[in-house]
Write an enzyme that holds these catalytic residues in place. Structure first.
Site, PDB file in Angstrom:
ATOM      1  N   TYR A   1       0.982  -1.201   0.054  1.00  0.00           N
ATOM      2  CA  TYR A   1      -0.008   0.116  -0.041  1.00  0.00           C
ATOM      3  C   TYR A   1       0.814   1.177   0.014  1.00  0.00           C
ATOM      4  O   TYR A   1       1.997   1.144   0.470  1.00  0.00           O
ATOM      5  CB  TYR A   1      -0.858   0.203   1.284  1.00  0.00           C
TER       6      TYR A   1
ATOM      7  N   SER B   1     -13.828  -4.704   0.401  1.00  0.00           N
ATOM      8  CA  SER B   1     -14.682  -4.510  -0.608  1.00  0.00           C
ATOM      9  C   SER B   1     -16.134  -4.596  -0.249  1.00  0.00           C
ATOM     10  O   SER B   1     -17.014  -4.794  -1.212  1.00  0.00           O
ATOM     11  CB  SER B   1     -14.310  -5.073  -1.977  1.00  0.00           C
TER      12      SER B   1
ATOM     13  N   LEU C   1     -18.302  -2.334   0.227  1.00  0.00           N
ATOM     14  CA  LEU C   1     -18.957  -1.533  -0.765  1.00  0.00           C
ATOM     15  C   LEU C   1     -18.701  -1.691  -2.147  1.00  0.00           C
ATOM     16  O   LEU C   1     -19.259  -0.784  -2.998  1.00  0.00           O
ATOM     17  CB  LEU C   1     -18.833   0.151  -0.458  1.00  0.00           C
ATOM     18  N   GLY C   2     -18.310  -2.612  -2.696  1.00  0.00           N
ATOM     19  CA  GLY C   2     -17.924  -3.197  -3.948  1.00  0.00           C
ATOM     20  C   GLY C   2     -17.162  -2.054  -4.528  1.00  0.00           C
ATOM     21  O   GLY C   2     -17.397  -1.483  -5.609  1.00  0.00           O
TER      22      GLY C   2
ATOM     23  N   GLY D   1     -16.832   0.854  -3.770  1.00  0.00           N
ATOM     24  CA  GLY D   1     -17.511   2.344  -3.663  1.00  0.00           C
ATOM     25  C   GLY D   1     -18.857   2.234  -4.513  1.00  0.00           C
ATOM     26  O   GLY D   1     -19.932   3.072  -4.280  1.00  0.00           O
TER      27      GLY D   1
ATOM     28  N   GLY E   1     -23.807   3.866  -3.996  1.00  0.00           N
ATOM     29  CA  GLY E   1     -24.999   4.481  -5.086  1.00  0.00           C
ATOM     30  C   GLY E   1     -24.411   5.570  -5.827  1.00  0.00           C
ATOM     31  O   GLY E   1     -24.745   6.229  -6.779  1.00  0.00           O
TER      32      GLY E   1
END
Length: 382
Positions: A75, A262, A264-265, A267, A271
């Protein structure tokens, strides 16, 4: 090394503890009690400044009782030789302000890679030989400014597996990898544990075969048993865990805790990538192709349907996605990442939200219609 009698040790009597609104769960076979919310760090040093990273840590720990940080030697993302290790350097600025034994610090050694700049690899590609694993950890300890790591994870396997959006295992590709045997990787774990440098071990981006083989060989040869697997898990990406790994990780089998990432996939489940183009700062717009699989038409339709369930509950789409993940009994901790403090507050706040039965049923109905839409090939988005 860690002092016994520290907070994380004394809480280990129960499998679940609630303190000031945050729940802590026992991680696999370990004695660690980790907060249900784990703070991810991969934007620090690239999308976020060191000051912003430290502010996120302060908020997560002081306001919400998070005790669990997840980093990696590669990272920040996207990985580059210039910035490699900068995320750890942010954490190193913050750590001295805290009692080390109150913090559960997880990091990762990069898996098989043609990149030659990872520490401990002697300027060669990364294969995860025992020497490389030990060298990587020593460099991580130095960057982090600490003398032990709570959980060392293998970031992705040293052998061939389909990764990051590939869906099929192809036997024809097995020979391309000169894979270091799993038992040799475990022998490095033993050395690190014996030397007091690492307390526990985990895997990441792993398959049922990998988790079982690491567990079996550890038992057979008296080597450290893995306690966690950090895999993608979200409303858009469930089948790999649900169909295979869940059985393997169950307490009656290998007893390995799922650390969901992940959630939230990338992001998408917030939505915000709906129909408009959005801000150029958003990760999917900033790093084209990095998370393209979350933007195909099936994913967008599924996201819209989940957003409606959220609205009916008075939740934001992100709150619903994180609360759903957190309320699965097989998820030990969910890793979140934010680029702003308001976003972080919303995300961590979701861990105190419930999913009522009727909303859960609605989510399952949507999922039956949109089962893992990330796997739908969308050539235009690749």
């Amino acid at each position: 090394g860690p002092r016994s009698g520290s907070q994380s040790m004394t809480m280990a009597a129960a499998d679940k503890v609630v303190k000031n609104g945050m729940t802590y769960s026992k991680l696999g076979d370990s004695d660690l009690m980790v907060s249900r919310c784990c703070l991810g760090t991969m934007t620090w040093g690239n999308q976020n400044t060191p000051e912003e990273g430290c502010a996120q840590l302060d908020m997560a720990f002081d306001e919400f009782g998070v005790n669990f940080i997840d980093t990696a030697e590669m990272y920040p993302v996207p990985p580059s030789e210039q910035k490699q290790g900068d995320t750890d350097r942010v954490i190193a600025k913050w750590l001295p302000k805290r009692k080390r034994e109150d913090i559960i610090l997880a990091t990762k050694v990069a898996g098989y890679s043609k990149a030659t700049y990872y520490p401990g690899r002697n300027g060669e590609k990364s294969r995860l030989t025992p020497e490389e694993i030990v060298g990587s950890v020593e460099a991580s300890l130095q960057r982090l400014g600490t003398d032990y790591i709570d959980i060392l994870q293998i970031h992705w396997p040293a052998r061939y597996v389909p990764l990051f959006g590939e869906n099929m295992y192809k036997r024809s590709r097995e020979a391309e990898w000169d894979a270091v045997p799993i038992q040799e990787q475990l022998s490095a774990f033993k050395q690190l544990r014996d030397d007091g440098k690492v307390r526990h071990f985990g895997l990441s981006n792993e398959t049922p075969f990998g988790v079982m083989e690491f567990s079996r060989l550890a038992e057979q040869h008296g080597l450290p048993k893995i306690v966690s697997v950090q895999n993608v898990y979200s409303l858009l990406n469930r089948i790999d865990f649900d169909a295979g790994l869940n059985e393997v990780c169950s307490p009656i089998n290998c007893n390995v805790g799922l650390l969901a990432y992940s959630a939230l996939g990338g992001g998408a489940l917030s939505g915000k990538y709906g129909s408009g183009a959005g801000s150029p700062e958003w990760r999917m717009n900033k790093f084209k192709g990095f998370f393209a699989r979350y933007l195909n038409p099936s994913c967008r339709e599924a996201v819209d349907k989940y957003a409606k369930v959220a609205k009916d509950l008075g939740y934001t789409p992100a709150e619903l996605a994180l609360a759903w993940c957190n309320t699965r009994d097989y998820v030990t901790s969910t890793i979140i990442g934010a680029t702003t403090l308001p976003q972080l507050r919303e995300n961590i706040g979701a861990f105190s939200k419930e999913i009522p039965k009727d909303a859960d049923d609605e989510i399952e109905a949507i999922y039956r219609q949109y089962t893992d839409p990330t796997k739908v090939p969308a050539p235009t988005f690749r």
